[in-house]
Structures are given as C-alpha cells and as structure tokens.
Design a protein around this motif. Sequence first.
Motif, PDB file in Angstrom:
ATOM      1  N   VAL A   1       5.444  11.984  -8.425  1.00 39.27           N
ATOM      2  CA  VAL A   1       6.531  12.367  -9.325  1.00 39.27           C
ATOM      3  C   VAL A   1       7.708  11.405  -9.205  1.00 39.27           C
ATOM      4  N   SER A   2       8.011  10.998  -7.985  1.00 43.68           N
ATOM      5  CA  SER A   2       9.137  10.092  -7.773  1.00 43.68           C
ATOM      6  C   SER A   2       8.837   9.175  -6.597  1.00 43.68           C
ATOM      7  N   ALA A   3       9.429   7.993  -6.626  1.00 44.62           N
ATOM      8  CA  ALA A   3       9.303   7.029  -5.523  1.00 44.62           C
ATOM      9  C   ALA A   3      10.575   6.194  -5.505  1.00 44.62           C
ATOM     10  N   ASN A   4      11.357   6.353  -4.454  1.00 41.77           N
ATOM     11  CA  ASN A   4      12.660   5.694  -4.396  1.00 41.77           C
ATOM     12  C   ASN A   4      12.866   4.989  -3.065  1.00 41.77           C
ATOM     13  N   ALA A   5      13.248   3.730  -3.143  1.00 44.74           N
ATOM     14  CA  ALA A   5      13.608   2.979  -1.951  1.00 44.74           C
ATOM     15  C   ALA A   5      15.039   3.325  -1.550  1.00 44.74           C
ATOM     16  N   TYR A   6      15.280   3.409  -0.255  1.00 44.88           N
ATOM     17  CA  TYR A   6      16.630   3.646   0.249  1.00 44.88           C
ATOM     18  C   TYR A   6      17.364   2.302   0.302  1.00 44.88           C
ATOM     19  N   LEU A   7      18.173   2.033  -0.719  1.00 43.33           N
ATOM     20  CA  LEU A   7      18.960   0.810  -0.724  1.00 43.33           C
ATOM     21  C   LEU A   7      20.096   0.911   0.300  1.00 43.33           C
ATOM     22  N   GLY A   8      20.754  -0.213   0.545  1.00 43.95           N
ATOM     23  CA  GLY A   8      21.800  -0.242   1.551  1.00 43.95           C
ATOM     24  C   GLY A   8      23.186  -0.378   0.969  1.00 43.95           C
TER      25      GLY A   8
ATOM     26  N   PRO B   1       0.798  -1.231   0.000  1.00 45.05           N
ATOM     27  CA  PRO B   1       0.000   0.000   0.000  1.00 45.05           C
ATOM     28  C   PRO B   1       0.825   1.272   0.000  1.00 45.05           C
ATOM     29  N   LEU B   2       2.104   1.174   0.377  1.00 43.56           N
ATOM     30  CA  LEU B   2       2.954   2.366   0.498  1.00 43.56           C
ATOM     31  C   LEU B   2       2.237   3.460   1.290  1.00 43.56           C
ATOM     32  N   ALA B   3       1.670   3.041   2.416  1.00 42.81           N
ATOM     33  CA  ALA B   3       0.909   3.957   3.262  1.00 42.81           C
ATOM     34  C   ALA B   3       1.826   5.015   3.860  1.00 42.81           C
ATOM     35  N   ASN B   4       1.286   6.207   4.000  1.00 46.74           N
ATOM     36  CA  ASN B   4       2.034   7.318   4.585  1.00 46.74           C
ATOM     37  C   ASN B   4       2.388   6.983   6.033  1.00 46.74           C
ATOM     38  N   LEU B   5       3.676   7.057   6.382  1.00 43.64           N
ATOM     39  CA  LEU B   5       4.118   6.695   7.725  1.00 43.64           C
ATOM     40  C   LEU B   5       3.553   7.617   8.800  1.00 43.64           C
ATOM     41  N   ASP B   6       3.193   8.838   8.420  1.00 47.58           N
ATOM     42  CA  ASP B   6       2.670   9.789   9.400  1.00 47.58           C
ATOM     43  C   ASP B   6       1.160   9.695   9.567  1.00 47.58           C
ATOM     44  N   THR B   7       0.440   9.456   8.465  1.00 47.63           N
ATOM     45  CA  THR B   7      -1.026   9.512   8.508  1.00 47.63           C
ATOM     46  C   THR B   7      -1.707   8.163   8.338  1.00 47.63           C
ATOM     47  N   GLY B   8      -0.979   7.184   7.780  1.00 51.13           N
ATOM     48  CA  GLY B   8      -1.574   5.884   7.507  1.00 51.13           C
ATOM     49  C   GLY B   8      -2.371   5.813   6.221  1.00 51.13           C
TER      50      GLY B   8
ATOM     51  N   TYR C   1       6.119  15.671   0.444  1.00 50.49           N
ATOM     52  CA  TYR C   1       6.857  14.458   0.821  1.00 50.49           C
ATOM     53  C   TYR C   1       5.903  13.423   1.397  1.00 50.49           C
ATOM     54  N   TRP C   2       6.063  12.192   0.940  1.00 51.51           N
ATOM     55  CA  TRP C   2       5.228  11.068   1.386  1.00 51.51           C
ATOM     56  C   TRP C   2       6.166   9.929   1.804  1.00 51.51           C
ATOM     57  N   PRO C   3       6.433   9.761   3.098  1.00 51.53           N
ATOM     58  CA  PRO C   3       7.299   8.673   3.543  1.00 51.53           C
ATOM     59  C   PRO C   3       6.531   7.360   3.646  1.00 51.53           C
ATOM     60  N   ALA C   4       7.157   6.276   3.260  1.00 50.79           N
ATOM     61  CA  ALA C   4       6.484   4.978   3.281  1.00 50.79           C
ATOM     62  C   ALA C   4       7.507   3.872   3.493  1.00 50.79           C
ATOM     63  N   LEU C   5       7.011   2.652   3.619  1.00 53.54           N
ATOM     64  CA  LEU C   5       7.852   1.458   3.728  1.00 53.54           C
ATOM     65  C   LEU C   5       7.446   0.455   2.658  1.00 53.54           C
TER      66      LEU C   5
ATOM     67  N   SER D   1      10.991   7.053  -0.207  1.00 50.28           N
ATOM     68  CA  SER D   1      10.750   8.495  -0.288  1.00 50.28           C
ATOM     69  C   SER D   1       9.942   8.778  -1.543  1.00 50.28           C
ATOM     70  N   ILE D   2       8.745   9.322  -1.345  1.00 47.74           N
ATOM     71  CA  ILE D   2       7.841   9.601  -2.463  1.00 47.74           C
ATOM     72  C   ILE D   2       7.568  11.100  -2.503  1.00 47.74           C
TER      73      ILE D   2
END
Length: 450
Positions: free
Chosen positions: A149-156, A131-138, A433-437, A316-317
């Motif tokens: 516009v963009s959606a990027n996973a933070y790789l390690g 769902p890529l739910a917003n970490l702040d609002t759900g 900004y839309w933070p997700a997991l 990061s979206i």
Amino acid sequence: MRTVRIGNGCGFWGDNLDAPIRLAESGRLDYLTLEYLAELTMSILALQKQRDLQAGFATDFLDVLERLIPLLRNQPRLKVVTNAGGMNPTACAAKAGAILTGAGLTDRKIGVVSGDDLIPRLDELLYAGHPLANLDTGEPLTGIRERVVSANAYLGAQPIAEALRRGASVVITGRVADASLTLGPAQYEFGWKWDDWRALGAATVAGHLIECGAQATGGLWCNWRDADNLAAVGYPIAEMDESGTFILTKPERSGGRVNIETVSEQLLYEVGDPAKYLTPDVTADFTSVRLTGDGPDRVRVETARGLPATDSYKVSIAYRDGFTASGTLLVAGPEAVDKAMRCGQMILDRLKLAGVELAQSNIECLGAGASAPGVIAARSEPPEIMLRVSASDSRKSAVERFTKEFAPLVTSGPPGITGYTTGRPAVREVFAYWPALIAKSAVSANVHLC
C-alpha cells in the motif's frame, strides 16, 4: 553564545490540538516543529490519496495553522517545520498556502520536501536490484508486492535545511526521520558541516528528546504523580547553542515536569543500541550524553557524540494482510474472570458450529492482568471484568461473522453480561509493517518553494 529555541508541539497525529498554540504563545520560539507521522499513519494516508488525489496528509495541521495565524503575524521570525505532508506534501502545501494568503501573510514562503514516496518507482527499484528485504526475516519484497500500500524512505535533515536556506518560513515534508525536524533548523542556523558528526549527533539527541511531545515533560513518566498539573502540560523546548549543547525545558508556568528522570526516560524511548542510534543524518551515541540539572524544569544536555551515517535509508512499507475485529463485553458478578473466559470461548465455539474457523483469535480479561501477562496479577477476585475477544483472518466474511456472536451472549450466556449496546464491532483491514533498507544513491530528495 547565540542560542536557538526549537519547540515541538505535536508528537503524533491525534495529539493535543491546543499544545502547538500554547507552545508558540509562551515558548519564545524560533522554530515550532510538528511531528504527525507513524508507520500506520502512512498506510492510512496512502489509502486516502488513492480515493482522492488531493488528500493523503495530516489535516489537523491545517486547523493548527489557522489558529497560529495571529501568532505568526506577531512573531514574524517564527518558522514552522512539520512532516504533516504525509503521502501528499504538495497538496498539503497548497492548502496551507491558501490559509497564509487568506490571512494576508503572502510573504511567508512554504518549502515542500518530497522524494520519500517510493511507490511510483517500486517496480523499477526491484528490477534494478534493490530487494527491499524484510529487516526481520530477510524475505524479499517480491513475495508481497501485489499487496503493498505504501513505501516511504526516511529522508534526513538536509532538504529541510535547504528549504530554510531558500527562504521558507514553513517547511512541509513527507516522511523524514523524526529527529531530522530539529536537526534541519539547527544545521541551518549554525552552519554546521554535514560531516560534523559531533554537532549533528548532539542536535539529533535534541530532536529525539522533543519528538514525542509531552513524553519529555512529565507525560508517561514513572513518577507522574509528581508532575504539576498534567492537564496543562507544557511541551518541550530545546534551547541550543552552536556547540550542540542545549537546555531541555518547557514554557514557564506550564504543567508537567522537566528533570533528569523525564529526560532520561525519553532518551531511551524506542532505542535499540543506544551507542548507535541510526538516522539518515548521523549515527548518534546516546551513551555519551551527560545530563545535569540547570534549575527548575531545566536540564542541560551535553557531550553528545556522533559517528558517520550509514549509506542507506530505512524504508517503511505497509501491505494488506487480511481483516480484524475486536469486541468487548462487561462481565460482572461472582467468579467474573472464569465467567469471562468461558464467554470468550463460547463465541469461538459458536463460530465453529457455524462452520467458521478463524486464522487467529485471542481472549483477554481486562482487569485481571491481561495487559501484561505474567507481570501484572490481580490482587483479588475482581467483581467485574471487561472481556475482549479479537479475531483476524484473510477472509472478511469470516471476521464479519465473528462480530455477530457478541450480543447473543446477553440472553444465551451466563447472567451478568452487558455492554453490547454500541452495536457490532467494526471490521477493519489489517496493514502489516515491512521494514527495509535502500541505498541512499537510489533516492533523491526534492525541495521546492511555493
């Protein structure tokens, strides 16, 4: 015990262009890292790539690489690791490769790390139950999907280490966690297992301390007046051994200061729970870190611990969220604060008379405590104030109309108004900004050499 020296010469896109060169010249480095990306940066790069398929990366890196050529020639063991690839690491690598080839450094391989960009698979991922739910609002991402516009996973760090193992002298990534730029080289050099949480945690602390450049060496320090010659501030170096213990330092005879205060401040920068600093590689425990002085401009960092990493990547979206503009006027003379507030209100009132109601607006009196309301208070009535009025709205036309109300105040407002000669404020598109997991199992990092 063998040590590896990793220095970071860039804390963000827009940082000092000379810093990487000076650091490589005098830092006696094994690795030079360059950190260019922030959440806003990724949305800007995404739009650039939409307009030009060969764009979308931090172009400053190419200028830096050109200037590094003599040093790379004289220091054949020096490697460069950077996230300058942004939204287009392959195109960035192609340009960088041309620079190396043109300089005759054809033996220097470039490793490219990609796979962080989720835009090509976004609908597929949503359909598959992510769902890529917003970490702040759900809220689920589907509500704003059309504006993304963009959606990027933070790789390690693992793909960085893999690129080095394959022989890369320069590693160019897209979005990776900032500290992973340091952990990747450290893991490669010392051969730590990827479940050696103590070692991974220690190197992550090192990466966190140097990732913002001069913030660890006297910049943004509460006692900045005690720093030596900040105009020539030296950028940070982590001198690490295989136990994970390291010395945080800077080049000899460079400006700035490294002490327990500067290191402590950076250690806590942008940290939520210091006992559980989450990265793709490890959960680092900053509360376990011990700092001790080790001579002038040298701080020993040791006893860092780590816990297993989580099973998800942060994403990061960025999405389109209307338009904004800010304009300023200098307001001088008696009762400048009151006059400035009244001028700001005049701008908004005249908009209403024109039939324009803004979704959001803000009036600030810079110089009277507006930068930290309730914290900073003006000690006396200032003789002049910088008035800043800002607006945002989903309608570009409304914000454009707002920008046309500043200059008229010069002749139709109170006396003592100036600062209008630079023209009307620019209208800018807003990227929210839309933070997700997302589950790590849904994302694959790719490594190739060129």
